[in-house]
Motif scaffolding. Structure first.
Motif, PDB file in Angstrom:
ATOM      1  N   MET A   1     -36.989 -23.212 -71.772  1.00 17.91           N
ATOM      2  CA  MET A   1     -36.762 -22.060 -70.916  1.00 17.91           C
ATOM      3  C   MET A   1     -35.374 -21.395 -71.123  1.00 17.91           C
ATOM      4  O   MET A   1     -34.371 -22.123 -71.437  1.00 17.91           O
ATOM      5  N   ILE A   2     -35.475 -20.155 -71.055  1.00 16.48           N
ATOM      6  CA  ILE A   2     -34.348 -19.211 -71.380  1.00 16.48           C
ATOM      7  C   ILE A   2     -33.815 -18.848 -70.089  1.00 16.48           C
ATOM      8  O   ILE A   2     -34.498 -18.884 -69.053  1.00 16.48           O
ATOM      9  N   HIS A   3     -32.324 -18.696 -70.181  1.00 18.84           N
ATOM     10  CA  HIS A   3     -31.714 -18.357 -69.132  1.00 18.84           C
ATOM     11  C   HIS A   3     -31.106 -17.004 -69.165  1.00 18.84           C
ATOM     12  O   HIS A   3     -30.420 -16.830 -70.428  1.00 18.84           O
ATOM     13  N   ILE A   4     -30.966 -16.076 -68.150  1.00 21.29           N
ATOM     14  CA  ILE A   4     -30.422 -14.554 -68.510  1.00 21.29           C
ATOM     15  C   ILE A   4     -29.198 -14.839 -67.178  1.00 21.29           C
ATOM     16  O   ILE A   4     -29.498 -15.383 -66.164  1.00 21.29           O
ATOM     17  N   ALA A   5     -28.102 -14.486 -67.671  1.00 25.67           N
ATOM     18  CA  ALA A   5     -27.129 -14.534 -66.692  1.00 25.67           C
ATOM     19  C   ALA A   5     -26.444 -13.007 -66.537  1.00 25.67           C
ATOM     20  O   ALA A   5     -26.197 -12.117 -67.807  1.00 25.67           O
ATOM     21  N   LEU A   6     -26.071 -12.723 -65.437  1.00 22.93           N
ATOM     22  CA  LEU A   6     -25.668 -11.197 -65.001  1.00 22.93           C
ATOM     23  C   LEU A   6     -24.230 -11.498 -64.682  1.00 22.93           C
ATOM     24  O   LEU A   6     -24.055 -12.155 -63.579  1.00 22.93           O
ATOM     25  N   HIS A   7     -23.218 -11.065 -65.147  1.00 22.91           N
ATOM     26  CA  HIS A   7     -21.628 -11.233 -64.808  1.00 22.91           C
ATOM     27  C   HIS A   7     -21.584  -9.961 -63.735  1.00 22.91           C
ATOM     28  O   HIS A   7     -21.375  -8.917 -64.551  1.00 22.91           O
ATOM     29  N   GLU A   8     -21.327 -10.364 -62.401  1.00 28.25           N
ATOM     30  CA  GLU A   8     -20.922  -9.376 -61.611  1.00 28.25           C
ATOM     31  C   GLU A   8     -21.836  -7.818 -61.653  1.00 28.25           C
ATOM     32  O   GLU A   8     -21.378  -6.685 -61.786  1.00 28.25           O
ATOM     33  N   PRO A   9     -23.255  -8.057 -61.448  1.00 31.55           N
ATOM     34  CA  PRO A   9     -23.890  -6.841 -61.517  1.00 31.55           C
ATOM     35  C   PRO A   9     -23.692  -6.075 -60.733  1.00 31.55           C
ATOM     36  O   PRO A   9     -23.338  -6.559 -59.202  1.00 31.55           O
ATOM     37  N   GLN A  10     -23.941  -4.815 -60.558  1.00 34.52           N
ATOM     38  CA  GLN A  10     -23.432  -3.730 -59.784  1.00 34.52           C
ATOM     39  C   GLN A  10     -24.751  -2.923 -59.028  1.00 34.52           C
ATOM     40  O   GLN A  10     -24.578  -2.486 -57.851  1.00 34.52           O
ATOM     41  N   GLU A  33     -21.182 -13.920 -59.096  1.00 37.24           N
ATOM     42  CA  GLU A  33     -20.628 -13.345 -57.888  1.00 37.24           C
ATOM     43  C   GLU A  33     -19.217 -12.641 -58.402  1.00 37.24           C
ATOM     44  O   GLU A  33     -18.575 -13.473 -59.529  1.00 37.24           O
ATOM     45  N   PRO A  34     -18.651 -11.672 -57.763  1.00 37.27           N
ATOM     46  CA  PRO A  34     -19.134 -10.759 -56.898  1.00 37.27           C
ATOM     47  C   PRO A  34     -20.380  -9.808 -57.216  1.00 37.27           C
ATOM     48  O   PRO A  34     -20.133  -9.536 -58.511  1.00 37.27           O
ATOM     49  N   LEU A  35     -21.331  -9.845 -56.528  1.00 36.28           N
ATOM     50  CA  LEU A  35     -22.478  -8.740 -56.875  1.00 36.28           C
ATOM     51  C   LEU A  35     -22.003  -7.315 -56.215  1.00 36.28           C
ATOM     52  O   LEU A  35     -21.495  -7.407 -55.006  1.00 36.28           O
ATOM     53  N   GLY A  36     -22.733  -6.418 -56.905  1.00 38.90           N
ATOM     54  CA  GLY A  36     -22.127  -4.966 -56.176  1.00 38.90           C
ATOM     55  C   GLY A  36     -23.429  -4.543 -55.248  1.00 38.90           C
ATOM     56  O   GLY A  36     -23.469  -3.496 -54.801  1.00 38.90           O
ATOM     57  N   GLU A  40     -30.445  -8.871 -50.183  1.00 31.93           N
ATOM     58  CA  GLU A  40     -31.324  -8.423 -49.120  1.00 31.93           C
ATOM     59  C   GLU A  40     -31.600  -6.872 -49.422  1.00 31.93           C
ATOM     60  O   GLU A  40     -32.570  -6.286 -48.890  1.00 31.93           O
ATOM     61  N   ASP A  41     -30.978  -6.284 -50.359  1.00 33.27           N
ATOM     62  CA  ASP A  41     -30.952  -4.971 -50.386  1.00 33.27           C
ATOM     63  C   ASP A  41     -32.382  -4.433 -50.922  1.00 33.27           C
ATOM     64  O   ASP A  41     -33.211  -5.099 -51.518  1.00 33.27           O
ATOM     65  N   LYS A  42     -32.813  -3.332 -50.064  1.00 24.42           N
ATOM     66  CA  LYS A  42     -34.039  -2.908 -50.337  1.00 24.42           C
ATOM     67  C   LYS A  42     -34.457  -2.344 -51.749  1.00 24.42           C
ATOM     68  O   LYS A  42     -35.668  -2.683 -52.216  1.00 24.42           O
ATOM     69  N   GLN A  43     -33.351  -1.679 -52.284  1.00 28.13           N
ATOM     70  CA  GLN A  43     -33.554  -1.480 -53.681  1.00 28.13           C
ATOM     71  C   GLN A  43     -33.886  -2.332 -54.756  1.00 28.13           C
ATOM     72  O   GLN A  43     -34.567  -2.196 -55.449  1.00 28.13           O
ATOM     73  N   LEU A  44     -33.125  -3.369 -54.436  1.00 26.57           N
ATOM     74  CA  LEU A  44     -33.235  -4.574 -55.236  1.00 26.57           C
ATOM     75  C   LEU A  44     -34.635  -5.341 -55.148  1.00 26.57           C
ATOM     76  O   LEU A  44     -35.300  -5.248 -56.315  1.00 26.57           O
ATOM     77  N   LYS A  45     -35.003  -5.327 -53.860  1.00 23.52           N
ATOM     78  CA  LYS A  45     -36.343  -6.061 -53.628  1.00 23.52           C
ATOM     79  C   LYS A  45     -37.485  -4.912 -54.300  1.00 23.52           C
ATOM     80  O   LYS A  45     -38.474  -5.313 -54.704  1.00 23.52           O
ATOM     81  N   ARG A  46     -37.390  -3.697 -53.931  1.00 27.58           N
ATOM     82  CA  ARG A  46     -38.402  -2.673 -54.375  1.00 27.58           C
ATOM     83  C   ARG A  46     -38.545  -2.778 -55.972  1.00 27.58           C
ATOM     84  O   ARG A  46     -39.513  -2.829 -56.586  1.00 27.58           O
ATOM     85  N   ALA A  47     -37.449  -2.823 -56.765  1.00 29.97           N
ATOM     86  CA  ALA A  47     -37.396  -2.821 -58.145  1.00 29.97           C
ATOM     87  C   ALA A  47     -38.086  -4.223 -58.700  1.00 29.97           C
ATOM     88  O   ALA A  47     -38.788  -4.170 -59.560  1.00 29.97           O
ATOM     89  N   GLY A  48     -37.893  -5.304 -58.045  1.00 31.35           N
ATOM     90  CA  GLY A  48     -38.411  -6.527 -58.235  1.00 31.35           C
ATOM     91  C   GLY A  48     -39.834  -6.759 -57.868  1.00 31.35           C
ATOM     92  O   GLY A  48     -40.563  -7.895 -58.193  1.00 31.35           O
ATOM     93  N   LEU A  49     -40.384  -5.821 -56.974  1.00 31.94           N
ATOM     94  CA  LEU A  49     -41.670  -5.691 -56.555  1.00 31.94           C
ATOM     95  C   LEU A  49     -41.820  -7.076 -55.750  1.00 31.94           C
ATOM     96  O   LEU A  49     -41.097  -7.715 -55.201  1.00 31.94           O
TER      97      LEU A  49
END
Length: 153
Positions: A1-10, A33-36, A40-49
């Motif tokens: 299993m591959i792991h993807i990590a995002l350091h403080e995505p905005q 964290e911290p995240l930008g 629960e952000d609508k744009q985040l959910k919409r992009a992830g469908l």
């Protein structure tokens, strides 16, 4: 299993797209964290469908907590300051690919800790950087290619 990590995505849309890519590849997503944005952000959910269901998403309060969680895994850092191209190394299925925030990339102190593991995606000299979600997809699919696309159709 591959792991993807995002350091403080905005940018929520980038993270949402990465959620979708991780879902399609069975990859674990680490958010440091911290995240930008709020999860629960609508744009985040919409992009992830509708790809959030069943995803292994781990949120870490800081970089040290993230390192504790991936202990024993090879960590590859993706940065425009990398000395080697992403295709010049051999990946294994349990590796973790770390990406920095959209506006600043990975902090120098993180890059300096493991300079031999800093990789770059080739681009023309006058280009500042690639989009975060595109970079994740390119790097992730190189790992999948090298490890044989096991279980993929």
């Amino acid at each position: 299993m591959i792991h993807i990590a995002l350091h403080e995505p905005q940018i929520p849309q980038n993270t949402g797209n990465i959620v979708r890519t991780c879902s399609a590849t069975g990859s674990v997503l680490h958010l440091i964290e911290p995240l930008g944005f709020k999860i629960e952000d609508k744009q985040l959910k919409r992009a992830g469908l509708d790809y959030w269901h069943g995803m292994d998403i781990r949120i870490h309060p800081d970089f040290d907590a993230f390192l504790r969680d991936i202990e024993g895994k090879t960590l590859w850092l993706f940065t425009t300051k990398g000395s080697r191209s992403y295709h010049e190394v051999e990946y294994a299925g349990g590796d973790c690919l770390l990406f920095g925030k959209e506006t600043a990339g990975l902090p120098e102190h993180i890059r300096a800790a493991t300079p031999d593991q800093c990789l770059r995606l080739p681009m023309l000299p006058d280009t500042r950087s690639l989009n975060l979600s595109n970079s994740v997809a390119v790097a992730l699919y190189e790992v999948l290619r090298q490890t044989g696309f096991n279980g993929f159709v």
